[in-house]
Design a protein around this motif. Structure first.
Motif, PDB file in Angstrom:
ATOM      1  N   ILE A 397      55.916  13.784  79.307  1.00  0.00           N
ATOM      2  CA  ILE A 397      55.524  12.401  78.988  1.00  0.00           C
ATOM      3  C   ILE A 397      55.908  12.068  77.548  1.00  0.00           C
ATOM      4  CG2 ILE A 397      53.571  10.848  78.726  1.00  0.00           C
ATOM      5  CD1 ILE A 397      52.206  12.345  80.998  1.00  0.00           C
ATOM      6  N   ARG A 398      55.700  13.013  76.643  1.00  0.00           N
ATOM      7  CA  ARG A 398      56.006  12.767  75.238  1.00  0.00           C
ATOM      8  C   ARG A 398      57.508  12.571  75.033  1.00  0.00           C
ATOM      9  NH1 ARG A 398      52.850  16.383  73.175  1.00  0.00           N
ATOM     10  NH2 ARG A 398      54.300  18.118  73.285  1.00  0.00           N
ATOM     11  N   LYS A 399      58.305  13.421  75.663  1.00  0.00           N
ATOM     12  CA  LYS A 399      59.749  13.319  75.477  1.00  0.00           C
ATOM     13  C   LYS A 399      60.315  12.069  76.118  1.00  0.00           C
ATOM     14  CE  LYS A 399      60.473  18.313  75.184  1.00  0.00           C
ATOM     15  NZ  LYS A 399      61.056  19.493  75.855  1.00  0.00           N
ATOM     16  N   SER A 400      59.826  11.711  77.283  1.00  0.00           N
ATOM     17  CA  SER A 400      60.403  10.580  78.009  1.00  0.00           C
ATOM     18  C   SER A 400      59.918   9.236  77.479  1.00  0.00           C
ATOM     19  CB  SER A 400      60.070  10.699  79.498  1.00  0.00           C
ATOM     20  OG  SER A 400      58.655  10.646  79.671  1.00  0.00           O
ATOM     21  N   VAL A 402      57.703   8.795  74.298  1.00  0.00           N
ATOM     22  CA  VAL A 402      57.511   8.656  72.850  1.00  0.00           C
ATOM     23  C   VAL A 402      58.778   8.967  72.090  1.00  0.00           C
ATOM     24  CG1 VAL A 402      56.090   9.380  70.898  1.00  0.00           C
ATOM     25  CG2 VAL A 402      55.106   9.252  73.174  1.00  0.00           C
ATOM     26  N   ALA A 403      59.513   9.977  72.532  1.00  0.00           N
ATOM     27  CA  ALA A 403      60.665  10.425  71.782  1.00  0.00           C
ATOM     28  C   ALA A 403      61.928   9.663  72.114  1.00  0.00           C
ATOM     29  CB  ALA A 403      60.903  11.921  72.032  1.00  0.00           C
ATOM     30  N   ALA A 404      61.840   8.595  72.900  1.00  0.00           N
ATOM     31  CA  ALA A 404      63.027   7.817  73.232  1.00  0.00           C
ATOM     32  C   ALA A 404      63.598   7.197  71.959  1.00  0.00           C
ATOM     33  CB  ALA A 404      62.676   6.729  74.249  1.00  0.00           C
ATOM     34  N   GLY A 405      64.879   7.483  71.695  1.00  0.00           N
ATOM     35  CA  GLY A 405      65.515   6.938  70.503  1.00  0.00           C
ATOM     36  C   GLY A 405      65.255   7.719  69.244  1.00  0.00           C
ATOM     37  N   GLU A 406      64.500   8.794  69.299  1.00  0.00           N
ATOM     38  CA  GLU A 406      64.233   9.598  68.116  1.00  0.00           C
ATOM     39  C   GLU A 406      65.257  10.724  68.050  1.00  0.00           C
ATOM     40  OE1 GLU A 406      62.001   9.215  65.761  1.00  0.00           O
ATOM     41  OE2 GLU A 406      61.002   7.465  66.601  1.00  0.00           O
ATOM     42  N   ALA A 407      65.909  10.858  66.912  1.00  0.00           N
ATOM     43  CA  ALA A 407      66.891  11.913  66.745  1.00  0.00           C
ATOM     44  C   ALA A 407      66.183  13.246  66.620  1.00  0.00           C
ATOM     45  CB  ALA A 407      67.740  11.654  65.500  1.00  0.00           C
ATOM     46  N   GLY A 408      66.541  14.183  67.483  1.00  0.00           N
ATOM     47  CA  GLY A 408      65.948  15.506  67.407  1.00  0.00           C
ATOM     48  C   GLY A 408      64.576  15.606  68.011  1.00  0.00           C
ATOM     49  N   GLY A 415      46.622  15.168  66.755  1.00  0.00           N
ATOM     50  CA  GLY A 415      46.325  15.660  68.085  1.00  0.00           C
ATOM     51  C   GLY A 415      46.205  14.579  69.132  1.00  0.00           C
ATOM     52  N   ALA A 416      46.836  13.445  68.936  1.00  0.00           N
ATOM     53  CA  ALA A 416      46.804  12.364  69.919  1.00  0.00           C
ATOM     54  C   ALA A 416      48.043  11.498  69.732  1.00  0.00           C
ATOM     55  CB  ALA A 416      45.532  11.518  69.756  1.00  0.00           C
ATOM     56  N   TYR A 417      48.445  10.807  70.782  1.00  0.00           N
ATOM     57  CA  TYR A 417      49.600   9.921  70.701  1.00  0.00           C
ATOM     58  C   TYR A 417      49.501   8.877  71.790  1.00  0.00           C
ATOM     59  CZ  TYR A 417      51.206  13.102  74.349  1.00  0.00           C
ATOM     60  OH  TYR A 417      51.286  13.854  75.486  1.00  0.00           O
ATOM     61  N   GLN A 418      50.254   7.796  71.611  1.00  0.00           N
ATOM     62  CA  GLN A 418      50.253   6.691  72.557  1.00  0.00           C
ATOM     63  C   GLN A 418      51.558   6.659  73.334  1.00  0.00           C
ATOM     64  OE1 GLN A 418      49.326   2.885  70.771  1.00  0.00           O
ATOM     65  NE2 GLN A 418      47.173   3.075  71.330  1.00  0.00           N
ATOM     66  N   VAL A 419      51.429   6.322  74.611  1.00  0.00           N
ATOM     67  CA  VAL A 419      52.593   6.184  75.487  1.00  0.00           C
ATOM     68  C   VAL A 419      52.715   4.711  75.865  1.00  0.00           C
ATOM     69  CG1 VAL A 419      53.530   6.763  77.733  1.00  0.00           C
ATOM     70  CG2 VAL A 419      52.442   8.520  76.366  1.00  0.00           C
ATOM     71  N   LYS A 522      58.588  19.309  85.711  1.00  0.00           N
ATOM     72  CA  LYS A 522      59.931  19.830  85.466  1.00  0.00           C
ATOM     73  C   LYS A 522      60.993  18.793  85.748  1.00  0.00           C
ATOM     74  CE  LYS A 522      62.894  23.765  86.652  1.00  0.00           C
ATOM     75  NZ  LYS A 522      63.004  24.999  87.458  1.00  0.00           N
ATOM     76  N   THR A 523      60.873  18.105  86.882  1.00  0.00           N
ATOM     77  CA  THR A 523      61.875  17.097  87.251  1.00  0.00           C
ATOM     78  C   THR A 523      61.477  15.684  86.857  1.00  0.00           C
ATOM     79  OG1 THR A 523      60.891  16.822  89.455  1.00  0.00           O
ATOM     80  CG2 THR A 523      62.553  18.545  89.195  1.00  0.00           C
ATOM     81  N   GLY A 524      60.208  15.457  86.559  1.00  0.00           N
ATOM     82  CA  GLY A 524      59.752  14.131  86.196  1.00  0.00           C
ATOM     83  C   GLY A 524      59.334  13.270  87.373  1.00  0.00           C
ATOM     84  N   GLU A 525      59.301  13.860  88.548  1.00  0.00           N
ATOM     85  CA  GLU A 525      58.910  13.101  89.731  1.00  0.00           C
ATOM     86  C   GLU A 525      57.420  12.757  89.677  1.00  0.00           C
ATOM     87  OE1 GLU A 525      58.727  13.674  94.609  1.00  0.00           O
ATOM     88  OE2 GLU A 525      59.687  15.191  93.323  1.00  0.00           O
TER      89      GLU A 525
END
Length: 874
Positions: A397-400, A402-408, A415-419, A522-525
């Motif tokens: 969830i974080r990679k797909s 939150v990290a969209a457009g973030e280099a690296g 200890g918390a984040y928003q999606v 693993k697959t994001g399904e």
């Protein structure tokens, strides 16, 4: 060059004739006779052939690419004299042949050498630059050090010069004052002498004489004591009178004045006359005692009370002893006793109303509750069994999202984040599981709105899955079940649903109220469907919060970082938190100097359900502490100090667990239905189910028994946290608490009851509900011993070689044998020996041999628990 024969050319070149003929044949010159003549063209052709054969071609300038050198050396070795033959000489011929190849003709070697040369030059250049930088830094450091040394030397010289100037000015002032006093003394002496002289013949009047002014008093330094001044004045007057009668100079008077203005004599003088008004000090003895208004809080120590009354602590202790109370300087007094002490010492006591400042905060929060509210994002905690994919699901969830457009990728700072989704935002708490979830709830912080229960499709329901369901139900938080790992071949989501139905977690398609989503980390399904399910559940809950008010929230985590100071990870629950606001977090306060989001980027404000990292607090607050924005820093400091003083003086825990014997009193005092929460841990599943059913049936119209948790095995720290958070008691049936749970139980006073017979547990709970508890014999653990080895004895059977880990082992007390915190035997000791001697007791840290009566199945790692029964009055 003239023509020569083959023989002549061989002699000139210095090679054998047959070899030259062979080379001529190889060069294509048919010369088979040694007397054949060679022309210049033929010799050039031979030379070209030899060059090609030795150098494999020529360069553009005719330079050979390969040169072969041959060298022949002839030497002689002489042996010693041989009888009858003389000296023997042996000729030794050494032939050497070397071929030199031009470096440019070796491509691999030339490229390697070129690369090596480039690397060497680059390394030398880098070393040169580093050396220059180091020398520049050294020069800069040396210049800075010299500047600091020069500045320090200049500052010291200036201080010395200023000190010398002050000393000179002081000396000049003292000298001037001394001269003035001497002149004044001489003038007074002359006036006294003229007044004491006999009257002479009156000279002829030339003019009318002006009346002389009365003599001014001599200025006396303030350091001189009044009694010295009085006696000196009296002595001076007597001496002046005698001197006037004798007509002698008044040197003694001058000496006395010099002593008064300099060092006083080291002799004790008595006050014979009151000092003149000019030299009398300004202190006056108070005519009556000072009555102070002393603010008395709910509890205060003896030393603090004495300090507020400006008296010594011994006076307060004497007053308490007169009242019949024996107290020490650090003992805490209640408000009534402190008020009596203050009034006994003659001061006015003002009892402080408890939580006056807290009432102001609560009034502010009540006003905030009446403000206009708007929808907010849900706060979600993911729980489940170990290795069921909680971390993988969070990472996907974080990679797909939150990290969209973030280099690296993303760097987690808090200890918390928003999606962000198409239908709204979701805040995830990155907690290690239900232990942290319950521990935070035990501290009074209700943070989570929805719990996502992760269950592996190939593994099914496990013990920690059951614990997560119990914790979520105890917190009254809705569940969303995520069946993970559906991409595996052996995945069976239907079996997982059936196992969860047995735990009363029914899917919506089966007529229940719990959403089930099949996902694969693993697959994001199914990730989109899971986020949609969370948002649907949030819409059902109708989560709202006010925005246009001072921010309030809770502390998720805090730490101390080098260079940044105290750093708190907070979750805003209501209002807008802005940079520069004054906040109060538990017993810490401060101003928000900077705020960062989960990506480490600075932000200026944060709204409800937004996690941020805050800098600027006075210290690191506790996880679970609530924070609120206050008007100014003075009020925040005042409230924080008040909380700290109250916590230090009371030394009480934030929340105490329910005692079983208090149920009847709670029922009588409230007059309403009382919930008795119970956590049951048993040795086998059958005992657990029997206890659960029997205790639930004990509920009446006044007391409702709720079994909020249970399981098979020893009492763990998770169970203790659940009981603390839910205000419950723990019942252990043939099990014991592990060391972590025992430490938490002792610190927080959790009520734990151990039973070996199911009827005793049922009867005690029933009596507590009916208010008929009689004095009982309570088991008290005396000591524990760990089995390190097992020996065989022909008389006693199995002898356990033990190390006493806690308390002491006594021979005449009953014992229990525990294996994995589960009771497997109860009985008596048959023998207790230390070395070869029988002993009555063995203390902690010592080794001993223990024989257990009628039990020979002891194994390495077992625990031997020694206990005694103590009469307890209810």
């Amino acid at each position: 060059m003239s023509d020569v024969t083959v023989r002549q050319l061989a002699e000139v070149v210095g090679i054998p004739l047959d070899r030259l003929l062979a080379q001529l044949g190889d060069a294509g010159l048919e010369k088979n006779d040694a007397d054949a003549v060679l022309s210049d063209v033929e010799k050039l052709k031979l030379l070209t052939f030899l060059r090609h054969s030795h150098g494999r071609g020529q360069g553009e300038l005719g330079e050979p690419k390969r040169v072969t050198l041959q060298r022949r050396t002839v030497s002689e070795l002489r042996q010693g004299k041989i009888p009858g033959k003389g000296v023997k000489t042996i000729s030794v011929e050494v032939r050497k042949k070397r071929t030199y190849v031009k470096r440019s003709e070796l491509p691999e070697l030339s490229e390697q050498r070129l690369e090596a040369e480039k690397a060497r030059l680059a390394l030398e250049e880098q070393q040169r630059r580093e050396q220059e930088l180091l020398e520049a830094q050294r020069a800069q450091e040396e210049a800075r050090r010299k500047a600091e040394e020069e500045e320090r030397r200049r500052r010291e010289e200036a201080e010395r010069a200023a000190e010398e100037q002050r000393r000179r000015e002081e000396q000049a002032r003292l000298e001037e004052q001394r001269q003035r006093e001497e002149a004044e003394a001489r003038r007074l002496a002359e006036e006294q002498a003229q007044a004491a002289a006999p009257p002479a013949a009156e000279p002829p009047r030339k003019a009318k004489a002006k009346p002389s002014a009365p003599p001014r008093p001599v200025p006396i330094p303030a350091a001189v004591r009044p009694e010295l001044v009085a006696e000196a004045e009296e002595t001076r007057r007597g001496k002046k009178k005698a001197a006037g009668e004798r007509g002698k100079p008044h040197d003694e008077d001058l000496q006395e004045l010099e002593e008064l203005r300099g060092k006083p004599k080291k002799r004790k003088l008595k006050l014979t006359k009151a000092p003149p008004p000019e030299v009398r000090h300004g202190f006056e003895k108070p005519t009556g005692p000072i009555v102070r208004e002393v603010t008395v809080p709910q509890s205060i120590t003896v030393s603090d009370l004495a300090q507020r009354m400006s008296v010594k602590a011994t006076e307060v202790i004497k007053t308490l002893m007169g009242m019949g109370v024996m107290a020490t300087i650090n003992q805490v007094l209640d408000q009534d006793t402190a008020v009596l002490v203050v009034e006994e010492l003659g001061h006015k006591a003002i009892p402080q109303v408890e939580n006056v400042l807290e009432a102001e905060i609560m009034a502010t929060m009540n006003l905030a509750a009446q403000a206009k509210q708007a929808p907010r994002a849900p706060v979600v905690t993911i729980m489940g069994h170990v290795d069921h994919g909680k971390t993988s699901l969070l990472d996907y969830i974080r990679k797909s999202r939150v990290a969209a457009g973030e280099a690296g990728g993303i760097t987690q700072h808090i200890g918390a984040y928003q999606v962000k989704t198409s239908h709204g935002a979701v805040t995830f708490l990155d907690t290690p599981g239900h232990a942290a979830f319950t521990a935070m709830r035990a501290r009074g912080a209700k943070v989570t709105d929805i719990v996502v229960l992760v269950v592996a499709a190939d593994d099914g329901v496990m013990p920690q899955t059951r614990e997560a369901i119990e914790h979520a139900r105890a917190a009254n938080v809705p569940l969303v079940v995520a069946i993970n790992k559906i991409d595996k071949p052996d995945a069976d989501p239907e079996r997982v649903k059936q196992e969860l139905v047995a735990l009363q977690v029914v899917p919506e398609e089966w007529g229940g109220d719990t959403q089930f989503v099949n996902v694969s980390a693993k697959t994001g399904e199914g990730i989109e469907a899971l986020l949609d399910a969370i948002l649907v559940q949030a819409e059902v809950l109708e989560l709202k919060a006010p925005y246009d008010i001072p921010a309030t929230g809770v502390v998720l985590e805090s730490k101390l970082e080098k260079g940044r100071g105290p750093v708190a990870d907070i979750l805003v629950q209501a209002g807008q938190l802005r940079k520069g606001d004054f906040i109060l977090c538990g017993m810490e306060f401060g101003r928000v100097r900077a705020m960062f989001n989960e990506n480490g980027k600075p932000v200026k404000e944060a709204g409800p359900s937004t996690p941020v990292e805050v800098l600027g607090l006075s210290g690191a607050p506790n996880a679970g502490d609530e924070f609120i924005v206050v008007a100014d820093e003075r009020k925040a400091r005042e409230i924080a100090l008040s909380r700290e003083e109250r916590l230090r003086s009371s030394k009480l825990a934030a929340q105490q667990a329910t005692k079983l014997q208090d149920v009847f009193s709670r029922m009588e005092s409230s007059g309403e239905t009382v919930d008795l929460n119970v956590v049951i841990k048993a040795d086998v599943q059958g005992s657990l189910e029997a206890l659960r059913g029997a205790l639930t049936e004990l509920s009446t119209d006044k007391v409702k028994v709720k079994v909020i948790g249970g399981g098979v095995g020893g009492i763990s720290e998770t169970d203790a946290n659940l009981a603390l958070a839910s205000n419950a008691i723990i019942i252990g049936f043939n099990v014991r608490a592990d060391p972590g749970a025992r430490r938490l139980i002792e610190e927080r006073g959790i009520d734990v009851h151990y039973y070996s017979i199911i009827y005793e547990a049922i009867d005690e709970v029933k009596k507590s509900i009916s208010g008929l508890l009689e004095p009982e014999y309570k088991e008290q653990i005396v000591g524990n011993a760990e089995v390190r080895d097992v020996f065989r004895h022909p008389k006693f059977g199995a002898i356990a070689g033990c190390m006493v880990t806690e308390g002491q082992v006594r021979r005449n007390l009953p014992i229990r044998v525990l294996r994995d915190n589960v009771v497997i035997f109860e009985g008596q000791l048959d023998s207790l020996r230390r070395f070869k001697e029988d002993v009555m007791e063995v203390k902690a840290g010592m080794e001993c041999g223990i024989g257990i009566k009628n039990f020979n199945d002891v194994k390495i790692g077992d625990q031997i628990e020694v206990y005694e029964k103590v009469l307890v009055q209810r």
